[in-house]
Design a protein around this motif. Structure first.
Motif, PDB file in Angstrom:
ATOM      1  N   GLN A 102       0.836  -1.195   0.000  1.00 35.22           N
ATOM      2  CA  GLN A 102       0.000   0.000   0.000  1.00 35.22           C
ATOM      3  C   GLN A 102       0.879   1.256   0.000  1.00 35.22           C
ATOM      4  O   GLN A 102       1.846   1.342   0.753  1.00 35.22           O
ATOM      5  CB  GLN A 102      -0.909   0.009   1.226  1.00 35.22           C
ATOM      6  CG  GLN A 102      -1.779  -1.235   1.333  1.00 35.22           C
ATOM      7  CD  GLN A 102      -2.597  -1.261   2.599  1.00 35.22           C
ATOM      8  OE1 GLN A 102      -3.144  -0.250   3.022  1.00 35.22           O
ATOM      9  NE2 GLN A 102      -2.678  -2.435   3.219  1.00 35.22           N
ATOM     10  N   VAL A 103       0.499   2.214  -0.866  1.00 34.06           N
ATOM     11  CA  VAL A 103       1.282   3.438  -1.014  1.00 34.06           C
ATOM     12  C   VAL A 103       0.323   4.617  -1.091  1.00 34.06           C
ATOM     13  O   VAL A 103      -0.694   4.562  -1.800  1.00 34.06           O
ATOM     14  CB  VAL A 103       2.167   3.402  -2.278  1.00 34.06           C
ATOM     15  CG1 VAL A 103       3.010   4.669  -2.365  1.00 34.06           C
ATOM     16  CG2 VAL A 103       3.054   2.174  -2.279  1.00 34.06           C
ATOM     17  N   LEU A 104       0.659   5.692  -0.376  1.00 38.74           N
ATOM     18  CA  LEU A 104      -0.133   6.915  -0.389  1.00 38.74           C
ATOM     19  C   LEU A 104       0.739   8.053  -0.888  1.00 38.74           C
ATOM     20  O   LEU A 104       1.840   8.261  -0.370  1.00 38.74           O
ATOM     21  CB  LEU A 104      -0.646   7.224   1.024  1.00 38.74           C
ATOM     22  CG  LEU A 104      -1.710   8.320   1.150  1.00 38.74           C
ATOM     23  CD1 LEU A 104      -3.029   7.858   0.548  1.00 38.74           C
ATOM     24  CD2 LEU A 104      -1.896   8.717   2.614  1.00 38.74           C
ATOM     25  N   ASN A 105       0.266   8.796  -1.910  1.00 43.15           N
ATOM     26  CA  ASN A 105       1.052   9.877  -2.484  1.00 43.15           C
ATOM     27  C   ASN A 105       0.221  11.155  -2.574  1.00 43.15           C
ATOM     28  O   ASN A 105      -0.768  11.210  -3.317  1.00 43.15           O
ATOM     29  CB  ASN A 105       1.532   9.491  -3.890  1.00 43.15           C
ATOM     30  CG  ASN A 105       2.640   8.469  -3.854  1.00 43.15           C
ATOM     31  OD1 ASN A 105       3.795   8.783  -3.634  1.00 43.15           O
ATOM     32  ND2 ASN A 105       2.266   7.202  -4.050  1.00 43.15           N
ATOM     33  N   PRO A 106       0.623  12.203  -1.832  1.00 49.19           N
ATOM     34  CA  PRO A 106      -0.082  13.480  -1.889  1.00 49.19           C
ATOM     35  C   PRO A 106       0.576  14.459  -2.857  1.00 49.19           C
ATOM     36  O   PRO A 106       1.715  14.255  -3.303  1.00 49.19           O
ATOM     37  CB  PRO A 106       0.040  13.990  -0.455  1.00 49.19           C
ATOM     38  CG  PRO A 106       1.383  13.484  -0.021  1.00 49.19           C
ATOM     39  CD  PRO A 106       1.584  12.153  -0.726  1.00 49.19           C
ATOM     40  N   ARG A 107      -0.137  15.518  -3.177  1.00 48.40           N
ATOM     41  CA  ARG A 107       0.402  16.631  -3.953  1.00 48.40           C
ATOM     42  C   ARG A 107      -0.282  17.909  -3.490  1.00 48.40           C
ATOM     43  O   ARG A 107      -1.393  17.899  -2.945  1.00 48.40           O
ATOM     44  CB  ARG A 107       0.155  16.442  -5.447  1.00 48.40           C
ATOM     45  CG  ARG A 107      -1.298  16.637  -5.848  1.00 48.40           C
ATOM     46  CD  ARG A 107      -1.570  16.494  -7.315  1.00 48.40           C
ATOM     47  NE  ARG A 107      -0.837  17.451  -8.126  1.00 48.40           N
ATOM     48  CZ  ARG A 107      -1.112  17.668  -9.409  1.00 48.40           C
ATOM     49  NH1 ARG A 107      -2.119  17.022  -9.992  1.00 48.40           N
ATOM     50  NH2 ARG A 107      -0.417  18.526 -10.096  1.00 48.40           N
ATOM     51  N   ALA A 108       0.380  19.048  -3.720  1.00 49.06           N
ATOM     52  CA  ALA A 108      -0.206  20.349  -3.405  1.00 49.06           C
ATOM     53  C   ALA A 108       0.464  21.399  -4.272  1.00 49.06           C
ATOM     54  O   ALA A 108       1.654  21.289  -4.603  1.00 49.06           O
ATOM     55  CB  ALA A 108      -0.029  20.689  -1.928  1.00 49.06           C
ATOM     56  N   SER A 109      -0.288  22.436  -4.619  1.00 46.92           N
ATOM     57  CA  SER A 109       0.275  23.523  -5.415  1.00 46.92           C
ATOM     58  C   SER A 109      -0.476  24.813  -5.155  1.00 46.92           C
ATOM     59  O   SER A 109      -1.664  24.807  -4.808  1.00 46.92           O
ATOM     60  CB  SER A 109       0.223  23.185  -6.910  1.00 46.92           C
ATOM     61  OG  SER A 109      -1.110  23.223  -7.385  1.00 46.92           O
ATOM     62  N   LEU A 110       0.243  25.902  -5.353  1.00 45.65           N
ATOM     63  CA  LEU A 110      -0.338  27.238  -5.306  1.00 45.65           C
ATOM     64  C   LEU A 110       0.137  27.964  -6.554  1.00 45.65           C
ATOM     65  O   LEU A 110       1.347  28.117  -6.765  1.00 45.65           O
ATOM     66  CB  LEU A 110       0.103  27.974  -4.041  1.00 45.65           C
ATOM     67  CG  LEU A 110      -0.574  29.321  -3.760  1.00 45.65           C
ATOM     68  CD1 LEU A 110      -2.078  29.131  -3.495  1.00 45.65           C
ATOM     69  CD2 LEU A 110       0.084  30.012  -2.577  1.00 45.65           C
ATOM     70  N   VAL A 111      -0.817  28.394  -7.383  1.00 49.71           N
ATOM     71  CA  VAL A 111      -0.484  28.948  -8.686  1.00 49.71           C
ATOM     72  C   VAL A 111      -1.096  30.329  -8.839  1.00 49.71           C
ATOM     73  O   VAL A 111      -2.301  30.510  -8.628  1.00 49.71           O
ATOM     74  CB  VAL A 111      -0.990  28.031  -9.829  1.00 49.71           C
ATOM     75  CG1 VAL A 111      -0.690  28.650 -11.190  1.00 49.71           C
ATOM     76  CG2 VAL A 111      -0.366  26.654  -9.725  1.00 49.71           C
ATOM     77  N   ARG A 112      -0.250  31.295  -9.205  1.00 51.21           N
ATOM     78  CA  ARG A 112      -0.725  32.627  -9.542  1.00 51.21           C
ATOM     79  C   ARG A 112      -0.499  32.848 -11.036  1.00 51.21           C
ATOM     80  O   ARG A 112       0.616  32.703 -11.527  1.00 51.21           O
ATOM     81  CB  ARG A 112       0.020  33.705  -8.749  1.00 51.21           C
ATOM     82  CG  ARG A 112      -0.492  35.125  -9.012  1.00 51.21           C
ATOM     83  CD  ARG A 112       0.260  36.160  -8.168  1.00 51.21           C
ATOM     84  NE  ARG A 112      -0.349  37.481  -8.297  1.00 51.21           N
ATOM     85  CZ  ARG A 112      -0.038  38.359  -9.246  1.00 51.21           C
ATOM     86  NH1 ARG A 112       0.888  38.054 -10.148  1.00 51.21           N
ATOM     87  NH2 ARG A 112      -0.636  39.524  -9.307  1.00 51.21           N
ATOM     88  N   SER A 113      -1.578  33.184 -11.774  1.00 47.05           N
ATOM     89  CA  SER A 113      -1.487  33.254 -13.239  1.00 47.05           C
ATOM     90  C   SER A 113      -2.217  34.468 -13.792  1.00 47.05           C
ATOM     91  O   SER A 113      -3.287  34.346 -14.393  1.00 47.05           O
ATOM     92  CB  SER A 113      -2.069  31.976 -13.850  1.00 47.05           C
ATOM     93  OG  SER A 113      -3.411  31.783 -13.408  1.00 47.05           O
ATOM     94  N   PRO A 114      -1.653  35.659 -13.621  1.00 44.22           N
ATOM     95  CA  PRO A 114      -2.272  36.849 -14.214  1.00 44.22           C
ATOM     96  C   PRO A 114      -2.078  36.868 -15.728  1.00 44.22           C
ATOM     97  O   PRO A 114      -1.195  36.196 -16.270  1.00 44.22           O
ATOM     98  CB  PRO A 114      -1.519  37.999 -13.536  1.00 44.22           C
ATOM     99  CG  PRO A 114      -0.173  37.427 -13.245  1.00 44.22           C
ATOM    100  CD  PRO A 114      -0.408  35.992 -12.906  1.00 44.22           C
ATOM    101  N   GLU A 115      -2.894  37.651 -16.426  1.00 49.68           N
ATOM    102  CA  GLU A 115      -2.771  37.748 -17.880  1.00 49.68           C
ATOM    103  C   GLU A 115      -1.477  38.425 -18.285  1.00 49.68           C
ATOM    104  O   GLU A 115      -0.927  38.129 -19.352  1.00 49.68           O
ATOM    105  CB  GLU A 115      -3.959  38.508 -18.462  1.00 49.68           C
ATOM    106  CG  GLU A 115      -5.274  37.748 -18.370  1.00 49.68           C
ATOM    107  CD  GLU A 115      -6.392  38.478 -19.081  1.00 49.68           C
ATOM    108  OE1 GLU A 115      -6.103  39.519 -19.718  1.00 49.68           O
ATOM    109  OE2 GLU A 115      -7.536  38.018 -19.016  1.00 49.68           O
TER     110      GLU A 115
END
Length: 781
Positions: A489-502
Motif C-alpha cells: 500500500q502506497v499513499l502519495n499526496p500533492r499540493a500547489s499554489l499557482v498565480r497566473s495573471p494575464e
C-alpha cells in the motif's frame, strides 16, 4: 566528442549562421496562411489547454505542474519524426543512445534520474500507460510510434503518482492524439513518404472517414525501414567497436576450451561497427460514435542492437549472425464520456495491453557458448543467447469531474488492474517457442525449464480538489492511494499554489510525492532477484516564476528532490538468511539501499523576434548533493531555436542548437578515469583509456535544420520537407549507459583475453550528419 576549443569555434559558426539567416527579409504574410502556420501565437502560449497535470482541461499558466507542451505545428515545423527527437529539445532530458537503442528500448535520463530501460518516467497515449507491462521500460520513443495524428505532447516534470500511480516518478509524458469531432464529411487522406541515407524509406498515412455526423473513423500508420550506417565512421577512439579480433580460445559446450580459427595475421577479425538497421511498423486506429470511443494500436519493432554492448564480446555487425531486438505489442481501449448533470461529467475506460519480447531477440558471444563436432576443428558460433517474455494488463479507469462552485472543481476516480507478468526467459541455442512458456534449452544449462508467470492485482483511488482563491490565485491539493499484490500500500499526496495573471509576474509553488515499483527483473532474476523489495520513493519541492512581456514569456524554475529506498545491486549482507548458490547466485543482489538528492535550475524564454519569427531557448543546471555533478548527467545544457517564414510565406526555416557540457563518468567507467597501478591490478590486464582521462566525457554542440515548403508548387496540397540533423557533422558519443563498465584490453593483449571485464561500453558512438527528405500530400475533403 569535442574539446572546449572545438565547441567554442562551432558556437561562433552557429552565431554566423544565425546572423546570415537574420539578414534575410521575410515576405508579407496573408492572414489565413499565418493562422494556419502559426497555429498558436506567442501571446496565447500560456493559454494552451492541457489535460495531464490535473486530469482536466486548463491552461498551462493555471496547471498545477511544471509542464512543457509540444503542439502539432511544432512537430511539423521542426521535422520531428520520433518522441526521442522531441524530448532532446525539452528541458531536463538527456539521451545516451540514439535509435536503434538496443535490447532495452531507449536509454534516457530525466532530471538526473534513470535506470535500466528508464522505468521511472511514465509514457502515455491519451492517458493510457505505454510502459512495458512486465519490465516497466519506457516505450514508444522510436519509430514504434507515429506523430502524424498527434495534437499535443504534454511533458510534466516532477512527481505524478498522486494522479497516475506507480512509475510517474521523475515525470510523465502524455501524447494526445487529434480529436475527430471536427473531421470533415467524407474521406480525407494525408500521405507522407520519407527517404534518406542508408536506404531509408518511411511511408506513412493518416486516413479519416466520416460517413455521417455521429460516426468518425481514423487509421494512422507508418513503416520505417533503413539499413543504417552499421556504426561505421562514428567516433570510436577506444576501439570498442573497431579493429578487434576473436580470442585465441573459445569455450565450447562439448569439450571446453578449443583453439580458435587462425589466419596468417592471427585470429579472425571481428566485423567493425554495430547493427543499426531498423524495420518498424506502427498502426493506430480510432472510432468515435457519439460519446463512445474505441482505440486500438499495434507495433512491431525489429532492429539491430546498436551500441548496446561492447563489440569484442559479441558479434555485433557480422552478416548472418544474430544481433537483434524484436518486440511487439498491441492495445485496445474502449471509453464512454457523458455529462451526468450540468456540473458533473463522467469518463469510463476499459483497456487491455500486451507487450512481447520475441525469441528473435538475442546475440552470439565471441568467446563462449559455441560448439564443435570434434575436439580438433575450430568452434562454430551457432548458439544464440535469446530472450522471450510477455506481459498483459487489463483494467478499468473511472473518473468524475465535478464543478462544486464557480471557484471549485473536484476530480475523483478509481482504477482497477489485473496484470500478468513474465520474467523474460533466456535460451541458449535453438529459438524458443513463442507460444509456450517452456524453454527447451535454457541459458546456461541448456536444459528444459518452465518460464514462470506472475499475477498481481492493483486497486487505486484518487481525489483532487482545485480552489480558485481569487481571480489569479489557485490552490490544488490531491492524494492517491494504491494497493498492489506486489508492493503493498502506497499513499502519495500533492499540493500547489499557482498565480497566473494575464500580464506580469506569475508563479507556481509545487509539492509532490511519487513511487517506482520494483520490476520483474529486480524481483525474480535468478542471480540477483529479491521479492522483498520496497518501492523507491521521491519527494520534490519546486518553484516556478514566470513573466509575460509584450513579445516574450520568461520562466525560471528551481526544484529539489529527495530520493529514498533506492534499489541497487549490493553485496549480500547476511548469507545465513540468503544463501549463496552454487554458481555464485546472490553473492550480491537487488536491495533497497541509500538515498540521494537532486537539485536543478531551468531558465528559459519563448520570444517573438519579428512578425514571422519565433524563438525559444533554455538553460538547464542539474546537480546532486551539495551541488556536485551527477554521474552520467551534464551539469549544464543549453537549447536554442528559431523558426521563420520566407519567400512570401512559401518557405519555413527551423534552426535548433543543443549544447551539452561535460558529463561525469561513474567510477566503474574506467575509460574516462585516470589509470593507476591499483586499478590495472584490479582489472587484471592493461587497458585502454581516453587520451587524457579526467573522469569526465567532453560536451558537444549539435545543430539541426528543417526546411518546409508551402505553396511552392501549383498544387498547394503538396508539402516537401528537408531535415538535416547534426548539421556540423559533429563527432560525439553518449556516455555509457548505467555503469559503462566495459574495460577493453590494449591491442597487443586483445586476442589472448578471453573475457574482458564488463560488457557495457563506456560510450555510445552517435551518427554524424544525416539528411531526410519527405513529401506530404493531402487527398479528399
Amino acid at each position: 566528442m569535442m574539446s572546449r576549443l572545438e565547441c567554442s569555434s562551432r558556437l561562433v559558426c552557429l552565431c554566423l549562421a544565425l546572423g546570415l539567416v537574420m539578414g534575410l527579409t521575410p515576405g508579407d504574410v496573408e492572414a489565413d496562411e499565418l493562422d494556419a502556420l502559426l497555429e498558436v501565437g506567442l501571446e496565447d502560449l500560456m493559454q494552451i489547454q492541457v489535460v495531464t497535470p490535473g486530469r482536466q482541461k486548463q491552461s498551462i499558466a493555471q496547471a498545477p505542474a511544471n509542464i512543457t507542451a509540444i503542439t502539432a505545428e511544432m512537430i511539423e515545423r521542426r521535422g520531428y519524426r520520433t518522441l526521442e527527437e522531441v524530448l532532446k529539445d525539452v528541458p531536463g532530458f538527456e539521451f545516451t543512445t540514439s535509435q536503434p537503442s538496443g535490447e532495452y528500448p531507449t536509454h534516457f535520463i530525466f532530471r538526473g534520474i534513470s535506470d535500466l530501460g528508464q522505468t521511472k518516467t511514465l509514457i502515455m497515449v491519451d492517458g493510457i500507460v505505454q510502459n512495458d507491462v512486465s519490465n516497466g521500460w519506457a516505450r514508444g520513443l522510436g519509430f514504434d510510434l507515429i506523430l502524424s495524428d498527434v495534437a499535443m505532447i504534454e511533458i510534466v516534470s516532477g512527481p505524478g503518482s498522486a494522479l497516475y500511480g506507480a512509475n510517474a516518478y521523475a515525470g510523465l509524458i502524455n501524447i494526445i492524439t487529434k480529436p475527430l469531432v471536427d473531421a470533415p464529411r467524407g474521406l480525407q487522406v494525408e500521405a507522407r513518404a520519407e527517404v534518406g541515407e542508408n536506404a531509408t524509406l518511411a511511408p506513412e498515412f493518416v486516413a479519416t472517414y466520416r460517413p455521417k455526423d455521429d460516426l468518425r473513423l481514423r487509421l494512422a500508420g507508418r513503416w520505417y525501414r533503413t539499413d543504417g550506417d552499421g556504426g561505421l565512421g562514428r567516433p570510436d577512439p577506444g576501439s570498442y567497436f573497431t579493429g578487434n579480433f576473436e580470442p585465441d580460445t573459445v569455450l565450447t559446450t562439448e569439450v571446453g576450451n578449443v583453439a580458435n580459427e587462425r589466419l596468417a595475421v592471427g585470429t579472425r577479425p571481428i566485423a567493425n561497427g554495430f547493427a543499426t538497421d531498423i524495420d518498424d511498423v506502427y498502426l493506430r486506429g480510432r472510432a468515435e460514435k457519439g460519446n463512445f470511443i474505441l482505440d486500438a494500436t499495434f507495433y512491431d519493432k525489429e532492429e539491430g542492437l546498436g551500441s548496446e554492448v561492447v563489440g569484442y564480446e559479441y558479434f555485433a555487425n557480422t552478416n548472418g549472425t544474430p544481433y537483434r531486438v524484436h518486440h511487439r505489442g498491441y492495445s485496445v481501449v474502449a471509453g464512454y464520456t457523458f455529462d451526468v448533470t450540468d456540473s458533473l461529467s463522467s469518463r469510463t475506460r476499459f483497456y487491455f495491453r500486451s507487450n512481447q519480447i520475441l525469441p528473435e531477440t538475442g546475440f552470439v558471444y565471441t568467446y563462449k557458448y559455441q560448439s564443435v563436432d570434434n575436439g580438433v576443428d575450430a568452434a562454430v558460433d551457432d548458439k544464440v543467447k535469446g530472450y522471450h517474455g510477455e506481459g498483459y494488463v487489463a483494467g478499468v479507469d473511472q473518473q468524475l469531474n465535478l464543478v462544486v462552485t464557480d471557484n471549485q472543481d473536484l476530480v475523483v476516480g478509481f482504477q482497477l488492474e489485473q496484470e500478468v507478468k513474465q520474467y523474460f526467459g533466456i535460451s541458449l541455442g535453438p529459438l524458443q517457442d513463442s507460444k509456450s512458456n517452456v524453454i527447451a534449452s535454457a541459458y546456461t544449462s541448456e536444459e528444459a525449464v518452465v518460464q514462470p508467470l506472475f499475477f498481481s492485482k492493483n486497486a487505486a483511488v484518487y481525489v483532487q480538489d482545485q480552489v480558485r482563491l481569487d481571480e489569479n490565485l489557485t490552490f490544488t491539493g490531491g492524494v492517491r492511494y494504491d494497493a498492489d499484490d506486489e508492493y503493498g500500500q502506497v499513499l502519495n499526496p500533492r499540493a500547489s499554489l499557482v498565480r497566473s495573471p494575464e500580464r506580469g509576474m506569475g508563479f507556481k509553488l509545487l509539492y509532490g510525492q511519487a513511487f517506482k515499483s520494483a520490476t520483474v527483473f529486480e524481483q525474480f532474476d535468478e542471480f540477483r532477484g529479491n521479492v522483498q523489495l520496497e518501492p523507491e520513493k521521491i519527494v520534490t519541492g519546486e518553484l516556478e516564476l514566470n513573466y509575460r512581456f509584450t513579445s516574450a514569456i520568461a520562466r525560471a524554475t528551481v526544484f529539489y528532490s529527495k530520493l529514498t529506498d533506492l534499489i541497487a545491486v549490493a553485496p549480500n549482507p547476511d548469507t545465513t538468511k540468503v544463501p549463496i548458490g552454487p554458481n555464485s547466485e546472490f553473492l550480491d543482489y537487488f536491495q533497497n539501499v541509500g538515498s540521494a538528492s537532486i537539485r536543478g535550475l531551468t531558465v528559459g524564454a519563448d520570444f517573438r523576434l519579428r512578425d514571422q519569427w519565433r524563438g525559444f531557448g533554455h538553460y538547464v543546471f542539474t546537480a546532486g548533493d551539495g551541488g556536485d555533478p551527477l554521474d552520467n548527467t551534464a551539469r549544464h545544457k543549453v537549447t536554442v531555436g528559431v523558426d521563420a517564414m520566407f519567400l512570401q510565406d512559401r518557405l519555413s526555416l527551423d534552426l535548433r542548437a543543443n549544447w551539452r557540457g561535460q558529463i561525469r563518468a561513474p567510477e566503474s567507467n574506467l575509460y574516462f578515469q585516470p589509470k593507476t597501478p591499483q586499478r590495472v591490478e584490479q582489472v587484471g590486464y592493461d587497458y585502454v583509456t581516453e587520451a587524457k582521462p579526467d573522469g569526465y566525457m567532453d560536451g558537444e554542440l549539435l545543430l539541426n535544420l528543417t526546411l518546409t515548403g508551402y505553396r511552392l508548387l501549383p498544387d498547394r496540397r503538396l508539402v516537401p520537407q528537408l531535415t538535416i540533423r547534426n548539421l556540423f557533422d559533429t563527432a560525439y558519443s553518449g556516455i555509457g549507459r548505467q555503469s559503462g563498465s566495459g574495460v577493453r584490453p590494449v591491442d597487443g593483449l586483445q586476442p589472448s583475453i578471453q573475457n574482458p571485464s564488463g560488457f557495457i561500453p563506456p560510450y555510445h558512438p552517435q551518427p554524424g550528419r544525416e539528411w531526410f527528405f519527405s513529401v506530404r500530400y493531402m487527398l479528399g475533403a
